[in-house]
Write a protein that holds these residues in place. Sequence first.
Motif, PDB file in Angstrom:
ATOM      1  N   GLY A 129      -7.759   1.834  -1.037  1.00  0.00           N
ATOM      2  CA  GLY A 129      -8.183   1.052  -2.183  1.00  0.00           C
ATOM      3  C   GLY A 129      -8.277   1.822  -3.483  1.00  0.00           C
ATOM      4  O   GLY A 129      -8.708   1.262  -4.496  1.00  0.00           O
ATOM      5  N   THR A 130      -7.882   3.110  -3.482  1.00  0.00           N
ATOM      6  CA  THR A 130      -7.921   3.880  -4.726  1.00  0.00           C
ATOM      7  C   THR A 130      -6.623   3.656  -5.497  1.00  0.00           C
ATOM      8  O   THR A 130      -5.554   3.432  -4.925  1.00  0.00           O
ATOM      9  N   LEU A 131      -6.739   3.721  -6.812  1.00  0.00           N
ATOM     10  CA  LEU A 131      -5.604   3.518  -7.703  1.00  0.00           C
ATOM     11  C   LEU A 131      -5.279   4.839  -8.398  1.00  0.00           C
ATOM     12  O   LEU A 131      -6.175   5.476  -8.952  1.00  0.00           O
ATOM     13  N   ARG A 168      -1.221   1.972  -5.431  1.00  0.00           N
ATOM     14  CA  ARG A 168      -2.497   1.662  -4.774  1.00  0.00           C
ATOM     15  C   ARG A 168      -2.439   2.201  -3.363  1.00  0.00           C
ATOM     16  O   ARG A 168      -1.558   1.846  -2.586  1.00  0.00           O
ATOM     17  N   ARG A 169      -3.387   3.092  -3.021  1.00  0.00           N
ATOM     18  CA  ARG A 169      -3.434   3.666  -1.685  1.00  0.00           C
ATOM     19  C   ARG A 169      -4.092   2.704  -0.698  1.00  0.00           C
ATOM     20  O   ARG A 169      -4.735   1.733  -1.082  1.00  0.00           O
ATOM     21  N   ASP A 206       0.836  -1.192   0.000  1.00  0.00           N
ATOM     22  CA  ASP A 206       0.000   0.000   0.000  1.00  0.00           C
ATOM     23  C   ASP A 206       0.872   1.243   0.000  1.00  0.00           C
ATOM     24  O   ASP A 206       1.798   1.383   0.820  1.00  0.00           O
ATOM     25  N   VAL A 257      -9.907  -1.225  -5.179  1.00  0.00           N
ATOM     26  CA  VAL A 257      -8.922  -2.165  -5.724  1.00  0.00           C
ATOM     27  C   VAL A 257      -8.397  -3.020  -4.579  1.00  0.00           C
ATOM     28  O   VAL A 257      -7.973  -2.475  -3.547  1.00  0.00           O
TER      29      VAL A 257
END
Length: 1293
Positions: A378-380, A374-375, A294, A396
């Motif tokens: 869950g955002t890309l 990918r944070r 992450d 994600v």
Amino acid sequence: MELSEVVSNAILSAYNGGLLNVNLSSPPAGEAPGPSGTATSPILTSNDALLFHEKCGTLIKLSNNNKTAERRRPLDEFNNGVVMTNRPLRDNEMFEIRIDKLVDKWSGSIEIGVTTHNPNNLEYPATMTNLQSGTIMMSGCGILTNGKGTRREYCEFSLDELQEGDHIGLTRKSNSALHFFINGIDQGVATPLTPPVVYGVVDLYGMAVKVTIVHNNNHSDRLRRNNAILRALSPEGALRRAAPAAQAEPERLLFHPNCGQKAAITHEGRTALRPHATDDFNHGVVLSSRALRDGEVFQVRIDKMVDKWAGSIEIGVTTHNPAYLQLPSTMTNLRSGTWMMTGNGVMHNGTTILDEYGHNLDRLKAGDTVGVVRREDGTLHFFVNGMTQGPAAWNVPPGVYAVVDLYGQAAQATIVDDVEVPQVPEPLPEGNNQVSPSSPSSGTGGSDLRFHQLHGSNAVITNGGRTALRHNCRSEFNDAIVISNRALRDGELFEIVIQKMVDRWSGSIEAGVTAIRPEDLEFPNTMTDIDYDTWMLSGTAIMQDGNTMRNNYGCDLDALGTGARIGMMRTAKGDLHYFINGQDQGAACSGLPPGKEVYAVVDLYGQCVQVSITNATGPMDNSLATSNTATEKSFPLHSPAAGVAHRFHSTCGKNITLEEDGTRAVRAAGYAHGLVFSTKELKTEEVFEVKVEELDEKWAGSLRLGLTTLAPEETGPGAGSGPGLPPSLPELRTKTTWMVSSCEVRRDGQLQRMNYGRNLERLGVGSRVGIRRGADDTMHVLIDGEDMGPAATSIAKSVWAVLDLYGPVRSVSIVSSTRLDEPEGTQPPSPSSDTGSEGEEEDEGEEHSLEGQNQVAVMPTALEFLENHGKNILLSNGNRTATRVASYNQGIVVISQPLVPQLLVQVRIDFLNRQWTSSLVLGVITCPPERLNFPASACALKRAAWLLRGRGVFHNGLKICEKFGPNLDTCPEGTILGLRLDSSGGLHLHINGMDQGVAVPDVPQPCHALVDLYGQCEQVTIVTPEPGAASGKSAGTQGDMEKADMVDGIKESVCWGPPPTASPLKSCEYHALCSRFQELLLLPEDYFMPPPKRSLCYCESCRKLRGDEAHRRRGEPPREYALPFGWCRFNLRVNPRLEAGTLTKKWHMAYHGSNVAAVRRVLDRGELGAGTASILSCRPLKGEPGLGFEEPGENCAPPREQQPPPVLLSPSLQYAGAEALASKVQFRDPKSQLTHQAQVAFQVCVRPGSYTPGPPSAALREPPDPHFSPAELEWVTKEKGATLLYALLVRVE
């Protein structure tokens, strides 16, 4: 470290606590506990074990003590393979199966889920997705609830891609959430609310043939599942989980050695290249050697490019482990677990989710860098040259691998370390658009209002619930409804700002409130589809429960652009106000239920793609919150409960109780005596509509509704006094009554028509049924807003709506209101309606038009194209000529003036470019064209559009009719195409002056003609008819016309376009075949009407296209006759010595079966009767001498003392055209050289009183027409001059 420890750690990590009830270290059943001393999982007894129920699908065979199910004949049948568990599932109990056998023949595969239906009582469907209640199924990678898709991409695995040996499981958690598992890996929550009692269900569909239930105490199955999970985890990842303390430093990111066929890894895994980049453009996929952590950025530098190919580098992430992945030719071909940035868009599993995301990767050069991260949330995010492009995807999963596709021009890339990459910012409102000072920020703000986590399938919620967007905005225009997370308080403003729009669709954002809780809302395609407890603003229209209640509100949502703010608020009084950029637009409607919670709802429709909640959201300190004074723009819109303009009359059936101020009717007892009436006469085009509220299933029958000339007050109050009302609507005959019951149309109880519209017996609770009297004196029934077409004609002017709450329908409530009359001058032009009964005077109105009704009107003003048009259009010649100056699309033009009934609007094709395929598209739109953003082609118009393209008719992009008229793609240069609305709203297509018939019935008005200069068509010009031509007259007056040109007393239209020989005929193969047979008879042309009214086809497709009714009335007194369905009619010239009015009003219509040998002699005499032998001879196939319909033989004459034989007629061609009465002959088609059988008959006018009705005299193989009474099926006349020939009829088999 022992392998078993690695396995256990990997499983525990993958399960994430979801399956901790499975002891991974326990020995097989029957062995002692492990060394840890932990007890093994309890072994299920035979009574508790989950098995397949013995009742199953028709093709299922159970074995292995009902643990194995197999579909028989798997290569012949693909469905009827449903199996269910023998008992309901317990909370947190795993129902898991193993795929034992697949066949590689069908598409689709296994489906699994739960249902509330008890298998003992269920009639198993062919496939479980056909079940419309109590069922949740996983199919492919989506979730279907009651047969409808509720989650399009639930997980990264598709059931259609699983192989033999794979496992699928499900469990209902104690919190009611339903989870699915694939090879032991939890796919997450499929639905948060699952009924408490559900059975497991498996559908062995398509490829899936055999499955076996897997129990948790089965050691071999558990080991098989563990190994499957390990395949989804890298060996490095398993070791890391097994020994986290060994990870002193993060492992360096490298490329995995398993790469594409044309790729190579060098420099110790740091560089990837395509060695033969000028020979191949794909097979260059490379992945990272380990999963990304992450917040870890994976970045590569482009080292080398070639300028031979199109496209370039693509970058993204995937859940697939490179050690086990069979690499595709290009990564966008992978259909699961993959997110890729390609060009300037983002694709998920091969489908575009963002069209205009960031910098175009195809424009990068050697030395540029691209990256992905990918944070933790869950955002890309993607990076180009160190600059973040913003969030590209959400939700994600963790543990994804970075992937680079050296595609096209990209030949070599190297992983970049120690490069300063800007920190990814906290989520802010996405988009590059400037917003107002009151636009949302990342702070919490003063209000807790957010978007709810439940939303439409194409909607995405981000920015902590403050931002909503529609992904796939270039390919999807709806299914993006979002709703507030809680109900609005009185006086609380919910405001959003438009942040992103696309110039592709028509229509835009819609906003309003609903009293439906988000948890109870089954999100439709658009919010205006909801038919209860919902108030929406769409464009300028205020809509309640899907019905337009008010037009021309103070603002137009379709005209708003990026940065505009929209707010909505309910006052304590129950008024709904809208705010545009902070300005109150006045009360849109009143009467919102007091004390009932309402939620703000936004529909990201059409052009609107992204919105965010502003900081202005919250309580408002103004007088609106408690104001009792309506603004100038207030407009009361009462809900049905609060009172509507329509009400039931106090006169009603004796079992009826009226409630809620006369807006609700309840049948208190029995199954009959349920008549109710409208309080007032219905206006023209006014809809009286009710909603079914309660059913009593113990009764049969259906709701009945219709129109009656009986004023309710004339009947008395009911059984108590006055004449009272009959028990049912068919018995209401004191005055003329038209009604629909089930799918039958009746007049005064007598059957007029069968198979009309949808069967009213299928109505359910919530169904809406309406009745309307059209401007053309027709009666229409509407079911759930859909017009079923004309049910009856010649409806009187003063009629009341009448309903019969009969049988199962116990109560209804009114959902319609009286149409408000607009001020004079603002209403669209509409045709006036004669007081005469046109329906009875008209004879087959498809080809004979009444003067003033179907006569083409004079053009009032010069027509021109609107300045708003497609971007490739250039207007000239005073905006009368449109030219497409580039490409093959973006060529839509609209005529500025709306279509006027009977006004023929025409354009001429000036120039065609044969470089392209297809050609122009013609049609109408009913939305205002001045502010419409036209798409690339007219077929992309998804609202209020009716189009003619090729030989098809399309409505909102969907084909509604095939093989209508000639093919527009083949029209040559110089062809003149026209559109015309008739008096009933039917849209006609004209080609070179010839009417091709009704393409679309009941087109809403006002509407504008539209032309799409697509493909070959590059230029068109508006054509103006010569003076006088538009009225259907030539340069001479009506007196100059020959009487031979008169049909039914109506003057023929004179085509002012090219002569008929130059125009394409309406395409119908059956019509062409009948015409070729008629030509073989060598009959003089002077006997027949000239084109275009020479012939009319009544084959099934042609008659349905025109909407012909099966029966009509004619004459004085009126008498019913059947239309010649299945035949082709060739119209004969009317004897000029006869009065035209005789045919149109006074004489009846009938049919006479004949044979080919007698046709010429009958035409020579001009009437039926004795001595009609023919100079032709033809051998009939089957003939029975002595029958009344057979003509005398050649050169035969009756004796002097013998009276002429009677002429036998029938109002039914089903009887008159029977083989015994109209003999068949064989002929060879000169075109196809195929042999056919043909019959002939005559359509004749019969003088009333000259014939005697009676029973049929001919012995028939099939029963006669049931529509007519057997006692009046055959008419006999001996009078000379009693019949007049009207048409020759031909039927070919």
